[in-house]
Structure formats: structure tokens, C-alpha cells
Design a protein around this motif. Structure first.
Motif, short mmCIF file in Angstrom:
data_model
loop_
_atom_site.label_atom_id
_atom_site.label_comp_id
_atom_site.label_asym_id
_atom_site.label_seq_id
_atom_site.Cartn_x
_atom_site.Cartn_y
_atom_site.Cartn_z
N MET A 1 0.94 -1.42 0.09
CA MET A 1 0.25 -0.32 0.27
C MET A 1 0.85 1.07 0.13
SD MET A 1 -3.81 -1.37 0.42
CE MET A 1 -4.03 -2.94 0.93
N GLY A 2 0.90 1.80 -0.91
CA GLY A 2 2.32 3.00 -1.49
C GLY A 2 1.48 3.86 -1.30
N LYS A 3 0.56 4.68 0.42
CA LYS A 3 -0.01 5.78 0.20
C LYS A 3 0.92 7.15 0.80
CE LYS A 3 -4.19 7.52 2.06
NZ LYS A 3 -5.22 7.20 2.60
N LYS A 4 0.64 7.33 -0.45
CA LYS A 4 2.43 9.00 -0.56
C LYS A 4 1.57 10.47 0.08
CE LYS A 4 5.18 7.98 -4.54
NZ LYS A 4 5.13 8.41 -6.17
N LYS A 5 2.04 10.58 1.39
CA LYS A 5 1.75 11.93 1.68
C LYS A 5 2.33 12.76 1.78
CE LYS A 5 1.00 9.71 6.78
NZ LYS A 5 1.53 9.82 7.50
N SER A 6 0.90 13.27 0.52
CA SER A 6 1.95 14.99 0.07
C SER A 6 1.83 15.75 0.78
CB SER A 6 0.98 14.93 -1.05
OG SER A 6 0.02 15.52 -1.16
N VAL A 7 2.69 16.47 1.90
CA VAL A 7 2.42 17.22 2.55
C VAL A 7 2.41 19.38 2.14
CG1 VAL A 7 3.50 17.97 5.13
CG2 VAL A 7 3.14 15.62 4.34
N LYS A 8 1.85 19.66 2.17
CA LYS A 8 2.37 20.63 1.27
C LYS A 8 2.27 21.66 2.85
CE LYS A 8 -0.63 22.00 -2.48
NZ LYS A 8 -1.40 22.31 -3.38
N LYS A 9 3.94 22.32 2.05
CA LYS A 9 4.05 23.51 3.50
C LYS A 9 4.60 24.31 3.12
CE LYS A 9 7.49 19.93 5.31
NZ LYS A 9 9.15 19.47 6.00
N GLY A 10 3.27 25.19 3.50
CA GLY A 10 3.02 26.10 3.07
C GLY A 10 4.38 27.46 3.83
N LYS A 11 5.38 27.49 3.18
CA LYS A 11 6.25 27.85 3.54
C LYS A 11 6.03 29.44 2.31
CE LYS A 11 10.69 25.43 4.40
NZ LYS A 11 12.18 24.82 4.12
#
Ligand SMILES: [Zn+2]
Length: 69
Positions: A1-11
């Protein structure tokens, strides 16, 4: 289960410049002007104009060399 976490860093680029160097420089120059030498003949109130290492009074034409330490 390759669930990719796409964390958007609000830089957000901080463009907060604390103090402009130009301003501080200007302040020093302004201080220099107020610290100008007075004419020993005319007394305080009459500034000596500085030109080419010499201080010159435009009122009584007194002039003196700046002593370099
Ligand atoms: Zn003078």
C-alpha cells in the motif's frame, strides 16, 4: 500500500527586512553633520564647513586643518 503523503508546506518567503542598512548609514551621516565643529571665533552656532581635510568658516573666513589622529 504505497500511499504517498503529500504534505504541503506553506513556506512563505519572509521578506521582512528589520532595518535597512541604507537607513542606518544615513543616520550616521546625519549625526556627523550635527557633530560638526563650531567656529572658535564666531562661537557655537556657526558651523565650520569641511572641504578637503580643512574646516572653514564662511562667516569670518577662519580655516583650520583637521588633525588626523
Ligand atoms: Zn567664524
Amino acid at each position: 500500500m504505497g500511499k504517498k503523503k503529500s504534505v504541503k508546506k506553506g513556506k512563505k518567503p519572509h521578506k521582512n527586512k528589520p532595518t535597512s542598512k541604507k537607513y542606518s548609514k544615513y543616520k550616521i551621516e546625519g549625526e556627523k553633520i550635527t557633530r560638526q565643529a563650531f567656529c572658535p571665533r564666531c562661537g557655537p552656532g556657526v558651523f565650520l564647513m569641511k572641504s578637503q581635510g580643512r574646516s572653514y568658516c564662511g562667516k569670518c573666513h577662519y580655516s583650520e586643518f583637521e588633525s588626523k589622529k
